[in-house]
Design a protein around this motif. Structure first.
Motif, PDB file in Angstrom:
ATOM      1  N   LEU A   1       8.398  50.949 -27.073  1.00 38.08           N
ATOM      2  CA  LEU A   1       9.531  51.256 -26.198  1.00 38.08           C
ATOM      3  C   LEU A   1       9.231  50.878 -24.751  1.00 38.08           C
ATOM      4  O   LEU A   1      10.139  50.581 -23.978  1.00 38.08           O
ATOM      5  CB  LEU A   1       9.913  52.739 -26.297  1.00 38.08           C
ATOM      6  N   TRP A   2       7.954  50.879 -24.373  1.00 38.07           N
ATOM      7  CA  TRP A   2       7.586  50.515 -23.005  1.00 38.07           C
ATOM      8  C   TRP A   2       8.009  49.081 -22.690  1.00 38.07           C
ATOM      9  O   TRP A   2       8.289  48.754 -21.537  1.00 38.07           O
ATOM     10  CB  TRP A   2       6.084  50.682 -22.787  1.00 38.07           C
ATOM     11  N   ASP A   3       8.063  48.226 -23.708  1.00 39.31           N
ATOM     12  CA  ASP A   3       8.476  46.834 -23.510  1.00 39.31           C
ATOM     13  C   ASP A   3       9.948  46.724 -23.127  1.00 39.31           C
ATOM     14  O   ASP A   3      10.376  45.707 -22.586  1.00 39.31           O
ATOM     15  CB  ASP A   3       8.208  46.006 -24.769  1.00 39.31           C
ATOM     16  N   LYS A   4      10.738  47.744 -23.377  1.00 37.29           N
ATOM     17  CA  LYS A   4      12.151  47.735 -22.996  1.00 37.29           C
ATOM     18  C   LYS A   4      12.307  47.817 -21.479  1.00 37.29           C
ATOM     19  O   LYS A   4      13.338  47.459 -20.936  1.00 37.29           O
ATOM     20  CB  LYS A   4      12.899  48.880 -23.670  1.00 37.29           C
ATOM     21  N   LEU A   5      11.268  48.302 -20.806  1.00 28.64           N
ATOM     22  CA  LEU A   5      11.288  48.448 -19.356  1.00 28.64           C
ATOM     23  C   LEU A   5       9.954  47.930 -18.804  1.00 28.64           C
ATOM     24  O   LEU A   5       9.058  48.704 -18.481  1.00 28.64           O
ATOM     25  CB  LEU A   5      11.518  49.923 -18.998  1.00 28.64           C
ATOM     26  N   PRO A   6       9.808  46.607 -18.708  1.00 30.03           N
ATOM     27  CA  PRO A   6       8.517  46.017 -18.317  1.00 30.03           C
ATOM     28  C   PRO A   6       7.952  46.545 -16.998  1.00 30.03           C
ATOM     29  O   PRO A   6       6.739  46.693 -16.874  1.00 30.03           O
ATOM     30  CB  PRO A   6       8.820  44.522 -18.243  1.00 30.03           C
ATOM     31  N   ILE A   7       8.792  46.867 -16.018  1.00 28.69           N
ATOM     32  CA  ILE A   7       8.274  47.378 -14.745  1.00 28.69           C
ATOM     33  C   ILE A   7       7.569  48.712 -14.968  1.00 28.69           C
ATOM     34  O   ILE A   7       6.557  49.000 -14.331  1.00 28.69           O
ATOM     35  CB  ILE A   7       9.384  47.491 -13.659  1.00 28.69           C
ATOM     36  N   PHE A   8       8.050  49.511 -15.883  1.00 27.83           N
ATOM     37  CA  PHE A   8       7.382  50.763 -16.222  1.00 27.83           C
ATOM     38  C   PHE A   8       6.084  50.478 -16.971  1.00 27.83           C
ATOM     39  O   PHE A   8       5.029  50.990 -16.621  1.00 27.83           O
ATOM     40  CB  PHE A   8       8.301  51.665 -17.055  1.00 27.83           C
ATOM     41  N   ARG A   9       6.162  49.664 -17.985  1.00 25.62           N
ATOM     42  CA  ARG A   9       4.978  49.322 -18.782  1.00 25.62           C
ATOM     43  C   ARG A   9       3.854  48.797 -17.893  1.00 25.62           C
ATOM     44  O   ARG A   9       2.700  49.199 -18.022  1.00 25.62           O
ATOM     45  CB  ARG A   9       5.358  48.273 -19.831  1.00 25.62           C
ATOM     46  N   ASP A  10       4.199  47.929 -16.952  1.00 28.75           N
ATOM     47  CA  ASP A  10       3.194  47.278 -16.114  1.00 28.75           C
ATOM     48  C   ASP A  10       2.725  48.147 -14.948  1.00 28.75           C
ATOM     49  O   ASP A  10       1.687  47.851 -14.354  1.00 28.75           O
ATOM     50  CB  ASP A  10       3.743  45.955 -15.587  1.00 28.75           C
ATOM     51  N   SER A  11       3.462  49.184 -14.598  1.00 28.11           N
ATOM     52  CA  SER A  11       3.135  50.011 -13.433  1.00 28.11           C
ATOM     53  C   SER A  11       2.621  51.396 -13.777  1.00 28.11           C
ATOM     54  O   SER A  11       1.999  52.047 -12.939  1.00 28.11           O
ATOM     55  CB  SER A  11       4.371  50.160 -12.532  1.00 28.11           C
ATOM     56  N   MET A  12       2.856  51.873 -14.976  1.00 26.67           N
ATOM     57  CA  MET A  12       2.553  53.279 -15.261  1.00 26.67           C
ATOM     58  C   MET A  12       1.076  53.618 -15.163  1.00 26.67           C
ATOM     59  O   MET A  12       0.728  54.778 -14.954  1.00 26.67           O
ATOM     60  CB  MET A  12       3.122  53.704 -16.608  1.00 26.67           C
ATOM     61  N   GLY A  13       0.206  52.648 -15.245  1.00 25.38           N
ATOM     62  CA  GLY A  13      -1.223  52.917 -15.100  1.00 25.38           C
ATOM     63  C   GLY A  13      -1.612  53.323 -13.683  1.00 25.38           C
ATOM     64  O   GLY A  13      -2.738  53.765 -13.457  1.00 25.38           O
ATOM     65  N   LYS A  14      -0.693  53.224 -12.733  1.00 29.78           N
ATOM     66  CA  LYS A  14      -0.972  53.587 -11.339  1.00 29.78           C
ATOM     67  C   LYS A  14      -0.736  55.064 -11.043  1.00 29.78           C
ATOM     68  O   LYS A  14      -1.111  55.543  -9.975  1.00 29.78           O
ATOM     69  CB  LYS A  14      -0.099  52.746 -10.403  1.00 29.78           C
ATOM     70  N   VAL A  15      -0.054  55.755 -11.952  1.00 30.07           N
ATOM     71  CA  VAL A  15       0.296  57.160 -11.746  1.00 30.07           C
ATOM     72  C   VAL A  15       0.083  57.934 -13.046  1.00 30.07           C
ATOM     73  O   VAL A  15       0.027  57.340 -14.118  1.00 30.07           O
ATOM     74  CB  VAL A  15       1.771  57.323 -11.290  1.00 30.07           C
ATOM     75  N   PRO A  16      -0.025  59.257 -12.955  1.00 26.97           N
ATOM     76  CA  PRO A  16      -0.080  60.022 -14.200  1.00 26.97           C
ATOM     77  C   PRO A  16       1.281  59.968 -14.906  1.00 26.97           C
ATOM     78  O   PRO A  16       2.324  60.091 -14.256  1.00 26.97           O
ATOM     79  CB  PRO A  16      -0.410  61.442 -13.745  1.00 26.97           C
TER      80      PRO A  16
END
Length: 187
Positions: free
Chosen positions: A137-152
């Motif tokens: 599901l993270w692939d549906k929103l690439p900006i989230f998939r690619d950025s979520m490692g920066k925050v909890p």
């Protein structure tokens, strides 16, 4: 700087969006957001503080750069976290990309991800790890998939008691957040 007490809810809606049109209510992610609002309406102790109520409403046919985008950012700056509804219906819209990009990459806001198609902690997991179907599901929103490692990021199913726990968890609030990482409640 604004007092950051809101929960900024990010969800997909078809564009152009009109909250009074039937089309908005046919967008499932918008309905999930309304469910949080209904839970709060039914129980004032439910810890949801709607970040969208922090500024006055605008017409969705307003200019993106002059009105809509600045209003999203203002609401994000008044919030302590992002509550993201992520489902098979989610589409990477301009507004959703802006909300996630600005919230994570500029503001460093923790994210509570709610998966409406899952109803228990166990349903999200295989052998103690998030299921591949959840991660896909993270692939549906690439900006989230690619950025979520920066925050909890906390990953929860659509279950009121777990969402309530997530909303009061200080590890997922801007001022008291933990180090970046992917978190889930243990079954």
């Amino acid at each position: 700087m604004a007092y950051r007490n809101g929960n900024y809810t990010a969800f997909y809606v078809a564009e152009p969006f009109n909250a009074s049109a039937l089309g908005a209510h046919a967008t499932k992610d918008f309905c999930y957001y309304n469910m949080l609002r209904a839970w709060k309406g039914n129980d004032s102790s439910f810890p949801f503080d709607d970040g969208h109520d922090k500024t006055y409403n605008v017409r969705d046919n307003s200019d993106w750069e002059l009105t809509l985008k600045p209003r999203l950012r203002e609401r994000l700056r008044s919030s302590k976290n992002i509550v993201l509804f992520l489902s098979s219906n989610t589409v990477s819209s301009r507004a959703l990309r802006e909300e996630i990009d600005y919230g994570i990459n500029d503001q460093g806001m923790p994210v509570i991800v709610i998966y409406p198609e899952y109803d228990s902690k166990e349903s999200l997991l295989t052998n103690g790890n998030l299921k591949t179907s959840v991660k896909n599901l993270w692939d549906k929103l690439p900006i989230f998939r690619d950025s979520m490692g920066k925050v909890p990021t906390l990953h929860v199913p659509l279950k009121q008691s777990l969402i309530k726990s997530a909303l009061i968890d200080s590890d997922f609030m801007l001022a008291t957040k933990v180090d970046p990482g992917i978190f889930r409640y243990n079954p």
